[in-house]
Motif scaffolding. Structure first.
Motif, PDB file in Angstrom:
ATOM      1  N   ILE A   4     -41.891 -36.921 -41.422  1.00 27.32           N
ATOM      2  CA  ILE A   4     -41.115 -37.636 -41.292  1.00 27.32           C
ATOM      3  C   ILE A   4     -40.452 -37.438 -42.166  1.00 27.32           C
ATOM      4  O   ILE A   4     -40.050 -37.659 -43.685  1.00 27.32           O
ATOM      5  N   PHE A   5     -38.526 -36.452 -41.879  1.00 23.97           N
ATOM      6  CA  PHE A   5     -38.016 -35.968 -42.905  1.00 23.97           C
ATOM      7  C   PHE A   5     -36.318 -37.057 -42.288  1.00 23.97           C
ATOM      8  O   PHE A   5     -36.018 -37.091 -41.476  1.00 23.97           O
ATOM      9  N   SER A   6     -36.089 -37.431 -43.560  1.00 22.41           N
ATOM     10  CA  SER A   6     -35.091 -38.216 -43.354  1.00 22.41           C
ATOM     11  C   SER A   6     -33.789 -37.398 -43.847  1.00 22.41           C
ATOM     12  O   SER A   6     -34.449 -37.049 -45.267  1.00 22.41           O
ATOM     13  N   CYS A   7     -33.172 -37.152 -43.335  1.00 20.23           N
ATOM     14  CA  CYS A   7     -31.607 -36.787 -43.901  1.00 20.23           C
ATOM     15  C   CYS A   7     -29.989 -37.456 -42.347  1.00 20.23           C
ATOM     16  O   CYS A   7     -30.168 -38.011 -42.529  1.00 20.23           O
ATOM     17  N   GLU A   8     -29.043 -37.250 -44.011  1.00 17.19           N
ATOM     18  CA  GLU A   8     -28.173 -37.973 -43.461  1.00 17.19           C
ATOM     19  C   GLU A   8     -26.663 -37.177 -43.602  1.00 17.19           C
ATOM     20  O   GLU A   8     -27.055 -35.623 -43.843  1.00 17.19           O
ATOM     21  N   TRP A   9     -26.325 -36.480 -42.245  1.00 18.94           N
ATOM     22  CA  TRP A   9     -24.557 -36.030 -42.463  1.00 18.94           C
ATOM     23  C   TRP A   9     -23.322 -36.364 -43.226  1.00 18.94           C
ATOM     24  O   TRP A   9     -22.999 -34.901 -42.883  1.00 18.94           O
ATOM     25  N   GLY A  10     -23.832 -37.142 -43.327  1.00 11.85           N
ATOM     26  CA  GLY A  10     -22.483 -37.234 -44.729  1.00 11.85           C
ATOM     27  C   GLY A  10     -20.947 -37.572 -43.944  1.00 11.85           C
ATOM     28  O   GLY A  10     -21.003 -37.756 -43.054  1.00 11.85           O
ATOM     29  N   LYS A  11     -20.154 -37.840 -44.823  1.00 10.20           N
ATOM     30  CA  LYS A  11     -18.824 -37.661 -44.484  1.00 10.20           C
ATOM     31  C   LYS A  11     -17.733 -36.583 -43.884  1.00 10.20           C
ATOM     32  O   LYS A  11     -17.310 -36.179 -44.101  1.00 10.20           O
ATOM     33  N   ASP A  12     -18.496 -35.370 -45.282  1.00  7.89           N
ATOM     34  CA  ASP A  12     -17.890 -34.235 -45.120  1.00  7.89           C
ATOM     35  C   ASP A  12     -18.121 -33.418 -43.923  1.00  7.89           C
ATOM     36  O   ASP A  12     -19.240 -32.380 -43.956  1.00  7.89           O
ATOM     37  N   ARG A  13     -17.471 -33.279 -42.610  1.00 11.50           N
ATOM     38  CA  ARG A  13     -17.475 -32.630 -42.038  1.00 11.50           C
ATOM     39  C   ARG A  13     -16.704 -31.385 -41.589  1.00 11.50           C
ATOM     40  O   ARG A  13     -16.275 -31.122 -40.521  1.00 11.50           O
ATOM     41  N   ARG A  14     -15.850 -30.568 -42.674  1.00 10.62           N
ATOM     42  CA  ARG A  14     -14.916 -29.892 -43.150  1.00 10.62           C
ATOM     43  C   ARG A  14     -15.625 -28.669 -42.214  1.00 10.62           C
ATOM     44  O   ARG A  14     -17.089 -28.142 -42.491  1.00 10.62           O
ATOM     45  N   ASP A  15     -14.796 -28.329 -41.171  1.00 14.57           N
ATOM     46  CA  ASP A  15     -15.794 -26.399 -40.186  1.00 14.57           C
ATOM     47  C   ASP A  15     -16.180 -25.559 -41.569  1.00 14.57           C
ATOM     48  O   ASP A  15     -14.992 -24.677 -40.886  1.00 14.57           O
ATOM     49  N   ILE A  16     -16.216 -25.911 -42.111  1.00  9.34           N
ATOM     50  CA  ILE A  16     -16.045 -24.405 -43.467  1.00  9.34           C
ATOM     51  C   ILE A  16     -17.145 -23.195 -42.784  1.00  9.34           C
ATOM     52  O   ILE A  16     -18.285 -23.837 -44.202  1.00  9.34           O
ATOM     53  N   PRO A  17     -17.201 -22.059 -42.961  1.00  3.99           N
ATOM     54  CA  PRO A  17     -18.327 -21.591 -43.403  1.00  3.99           C
ATOM     55  C   PRO A  17     -18.959 -21.551 -44.406  1.00  3.99           C
ATOM     56  O   PRO A  17     -18.751 -21.197 -45.304  1.00  3.99           O
ATOM     57  N   ASP A  18     -20.336 -21.582 -44.603  1.00  4.98           N
ATOM     58  CA  ASP A  18     -20.872 -22.088 -45.751  1.00  4.98           C
ATOM     59  C   ASP A  18     -20.488 -23.137 -46.740  1.00  4.98           C
ATOM     60  O   ASP A  18     -21.167 -22.772 -48.037  1.00  4.98           O
ATOM     61  N   GLY A  19     -19.645 -24.074 -46.170  1.00  2.00           N
ATOM     62  CA  GLY A  19     -19.526 -25.297 -46.842  1.00  2.00           C
ATOM     63  C   GLY A  19     -20.983 -25.812 -46.726  1.00  2.00           C
ATOM     64  O   GLY A  19     -21.931 -26.217 -46.303  1.00  2.00           O
ATOM     65  N   ASN A  20     -20.811 -26.933 -47.311  1.00  2.00           N
ATOM     66  CA  ASN A  20     -21.926 -28.165 -46.785  1.00  2.00           C
ATOM     67  C   ASN A  20     -22.480 -28.696 -46.001  1.00  2.00           C
ATOM     68  O   ASN A  20     -23.636 -28.664 -46.067  1.00  2.00           O
ATOM     69  N   MET A  21     -21.535 -28.806 -44.653  1.00  2.00           N
ATOM     70  CA  MET A  21     -22.185 -29.310 -43.778  1.00  2.00           C
ATOM     71  C   MET A  21     -22.605 -28.173 -43.031  1.00  2.00           C
ATOM     72  O   MET A  21     -24.227 -28.220 -43.114  1.00  2.00           O
ATOM     73  N   HIS A  22     -22.242 -27.398 -43.188  1.00  2.00           N
ATOM     74  CA  HIS A  22     -22.967 -25.964 -41.942  1.00  2.00           C
ATOM     75  C   HIS A  22     -23.995 -25.667 -43.313  1.00  2.00           C
ATOM     76  O   HIS A  22     -25.791 -25.406 -43.028  1.00  2.00           O
ATOM     77  N   ARG A  23     -24.051 -25.416 -44.489  1.00  2.00           N
ATOM     78  CA  ARG A  23     -25.847 -25.497 -45.035  1.00  2.00           C
ATOM     79  C   ARG A  23     -26.584 -26.759 -44.352  1.00  2.00           C
ATOM     80  O   ARG A  23     -27.570 -26.714 -44.417  1.00  2.00           O
ATOM     81  N   LYS A  24     -26.340 -27.537 -45.367  1.00  2.00           N
ATOM     82  CA  LYS A  24     -26.995 -28.885 -44.451  1.00  2.00           C
ATOM     83  C   LYS A  24     -27.521 -28.991 -43.164  1.00  2.00           C
ATOM     84  O   LYS A  24     -28.831 -29.196 -43.211  1.00  2.00           O
ATOM     85  N   ILE A  25     -26.671 -28.599 -42.788  1.00  2.00           N
ATOM     86  CA  ILE A  25     -26.885 -28.037 -40.636  1.00  2.00           C
ATOM     87  C   ILE A  25     -28.408 -27.474 -40.710  1.00  2.00           C
ATOM     88  O   ILE A  25     -29.572 -27.129 -40.545  1.00  2.00           O
ATOM     89  N   GLU A  26     -27.850 -26.045 -41.488  1.00  2.00           N
ATOM     90  CA  GLU A  26     -29.112 -25.243 -41.872  1.00  2.00           C
ATOM     91  C   GLU A  26     -30.163 -25.609 -42.426  1.00  2.00           C
ATOM     92  O   GLU A  26     -31.317 -25.202 -41.820  1.00  2.00           O
ATOM     93  N   SER A  27     -30.710 -26.696 -43.809  1.00  2.00           N
ATOM     94  CA  SER A  27     -31.096 -26.475 -43.875  1.00  2.00           C
ATOM     95  C   SER A  27     -32.001 -27.968 -43.226  1.00  2.00           C
ATOM     96  O   SER A  27     -33.668 -27.517 -42.772  1.00  2.00           O
ATOM     97  N   PHE A  28     -31.504 -28.462 -42.484  1.00  2.00           N
ATOM     98  CA  PHE A  28     -32.264 -29.135 -41.002  1.00  2.00           C
ATOM     99  C   PHE A  28     -32.654 -28.561 -40.262  1.00  2.00           C
ATOM    100  O   PHE A  28     -34.157 -29.150 -39.863  1.00  2.00           O
ATOM    101  N   VAL A  29     -32.769 -27.734 -40.200  1.00  2.00           N
ATOM    102  CA  VAL A  29     -32.726 -26.737 -38.644  1.00  2.00           C
ATOM    103  C   VAL A  29     -33.982 -26.426 -38.937  1.00  2.00           C
ATOM    104  O   VAL A  29     -35.312 -26.475 -38.554  1.00  2.00           O
ATOM    105  N   ASN A  30     -34.003 -25.618 -40.620  1.00  2.00           N
ATOM    106  CA  ASN A  30     -34.903 -25.046 -41.068  1.00  2.00           C
ATOM    107  C   ASN A  30     -35.975 -26.086 -40.600  1.00  2.00           C
ATOM    108  O   ASN A  30     -37.101 -25.562 -40.952  1.00  2.00           O
TER     109      ASN A  30
END
Lengths: 334, 334
Positions: free
Chosen positions: A182-208
């Motif tokens: 079971i993998f626990s992770c959080e979307w967090g507060k930084d929702r800036r839609d910047i390509p290769d920003g933290n949100m997208h890096r997180k999502i890519e990691s979650f999907v992997n």
């Protein structure tokens, strides 16, 4: 076993005080919830906006911190104190924990959950000596669950169930981890839609981590489940329990994780950095620095037929590092 | 108020029986957990693989279903019964609920959580009459939380706290929803890395809901938080409480949601389809069909200065539909 300047007896006394303080602070949180439920306190969804709509701070947060701080300063005037609210209002943004015995407090972790009366909120009290978390108390009053630990005394749920819950024997990390985890992770507060920003890096990691094995250029981890609770403190409590196998997160501050780290480590868990090093196969797996803002936690693990428990944890760390992106979180001034 | 063939008294008696049955079944789940914690039952992480590593079924699941089914058949021999395990072993894959009074049961929802001893698991008992869910009982034994409802009797947490928790008054959905909302969603079991497959459609939808306002071609929803618990039943329980504002999911079966739907509707929530219709602005918002496998739930809401509670919910439905993709889940044979 003594820790730093403290004898065993002194440490046990401090531990008992912290547990009692955690319960009292949690009751304060719950009293305010009951007032809101009964409609006693005016508009039930009233809150004040901070940086953006995701970042809520309530008066409760400040009141409970003052309560905890006052109690600690009265009882242990020589100890230092670091709390979220005090820090936010202070001038210095440096890392404030040094060799001195320091209380590291989050009066209310899971503020968004608290605002919405989702039970995953808690008070978090950590005690740090010579940079090591030695006492941890986490209390979630809505469900009356208390996690606690003190160096040398074990880690516990409600002071009766030893952590990790399954310890007869404690299972190793799965041979094919992160699969079956079971993998626990959080979307967090930084929702800036910047390509290769933290949100997208997180999502890519979650999907992997989530995608089927063999997919995503070999990065598909096929974890057993992905969970997001909205409380870093409770994420760590559940990793210490063994309920979650892996927690990966960036952006937390030391008060979010001090108590959880104490409990996780005392239970036999491992905590290191979220960001993969250059060579994930051979890089040393170092203990996390509390102020690093980048965290990867692995649940307590026992030996398999061929590996020590620690070896199964370190193998899992490297398998996570293979699948996640570097996150960019720093300290102001750092 | 009578429902179908049942008088008020009869319905109240059935409700009391269902609550008692839920508690007993939950205690069975917890006894097995305690056996695993104490190491009494052999290998603590033993489980059997079903379709893939994410899909675990335990002996417990079957035992608890047999217990519930036997109790119901003894007490109410004329009622029909639909349970997850019975369905999985049956030959027919058709939609099995008709006009007749039917019990719709999930003996263990959150099986992955249960296997890992993460407390978000529960038993779920729904009673359907003339296609309408009229009684719901959800019991999560680890934290001793019971949600229950019966048509005309309100919805409750632990039989003492009325749902939604905040009802003096119940707040409307936020004017800028989904902003300020807690969005509950699940990664699920389908992790196939197919471009435009269900996993990627889900993730695109999650990211639209989470990203800052103004981003993603106007789809950025900047929800207050994203939560994933790993139990559809408990997701619905928390929507009924008002803890979660929005739940969006595809792939569940009717036993996953029957009890939750009963509780949510009795609490004043709205439940419709997950998949956006062609014209999201004007399409009628129809009640969900239990067997549709596509669900969108909105928490109970009171009136704002300019809208009825229902209007604030319907506005939120349309704002969610604008941001999510169609999911492809069907019934074998359908």
């Amino acid at each position: 076993m003594a820790v730093g300047p403290f004898s065993r007896d002194e440490l046990d006394e401090i531990y008992a005080f912290a547990v009692d303080l955690g319960r009292k602070a949690g009751k304060m949180l719950m009293e305010r919830v009951d007032q809101r439920i009964s409609g006693a306190n005016g508009s039930s969804y009233a809150f004040e906006e901070k940086e953006n709509a995701v970042d809520i701070v309530t008066q409760t947060d400040e009141d409970v911190e003052v309560f905890i701080r006052s109690a600690l300063e009265a009882r242990y005037p020589s100890h230092k104190f670091l709390g979220e609210e005090a820090y936010a209002k202070g001038q210095s943004r440096d890392y404030l924990i040094d060799e001195q015995p320091t209380w590291c407090i989050d009066p209310l972790d899971g503020t968004v959950n608290y605002t919405h009366i989702f039970p995953m909120f808690c008070v978090s009290i950590g005690f740090i000596v010579q940079h090591k978390p030695v006492i941890g108390v986490i209390y979630a009053p809505f469900t009356d669950q208390l996690w606690s630990s003190c160096s040398g005394r074990g880690a516990w749920l409600n002071e009766t169930r030893r952590l990790p819950l399954i310890h007869n024997p404690t299972p190793p990390m799965p041979a094919n981890a992160p699969s079956q985890c079971i993998f626990s992770c959080e979307w967090g507060k930084d929702r800036r839609d910047i390509p290769d920003g933290n949100m997208h890096r997180k999502i890519e990691s979650f999907v992997n981590m989530a995608a089927e094995v063999g997919s995503r250029n070999g990065r598909g981890g096929m974890v057993h489940g992905v969970r997001s609770l909205g409380s870093a403190t409770l994420d760590l409590a559940y990793v210490a329990m063994g309920s979650f196998d892996i927690w990966w997160e960036g952006g937390c501050w030391e008060w979010d994780i001090a108590a959880g780290a104490a409990i996780l480590l005392e239970a036999g868990g491992l905590m290191t950095t979220a960001n993969p090093p250059e060579n994930v196969d051979t890089a040393p797996i170092e203990d996390v620095r509390l102020g690093s803002r980048l965290y990867l936690a692995i649940r307590p693990a026992g030996p398999s037929a061929t590996e020590s428990g620690r070896e199964t944890q370190e193998r899992t760390v490297r398998e996570v590092w293979r699948r996640v992106r570097n996150l960019e979180y720093s300290r102001p001034g750092a």
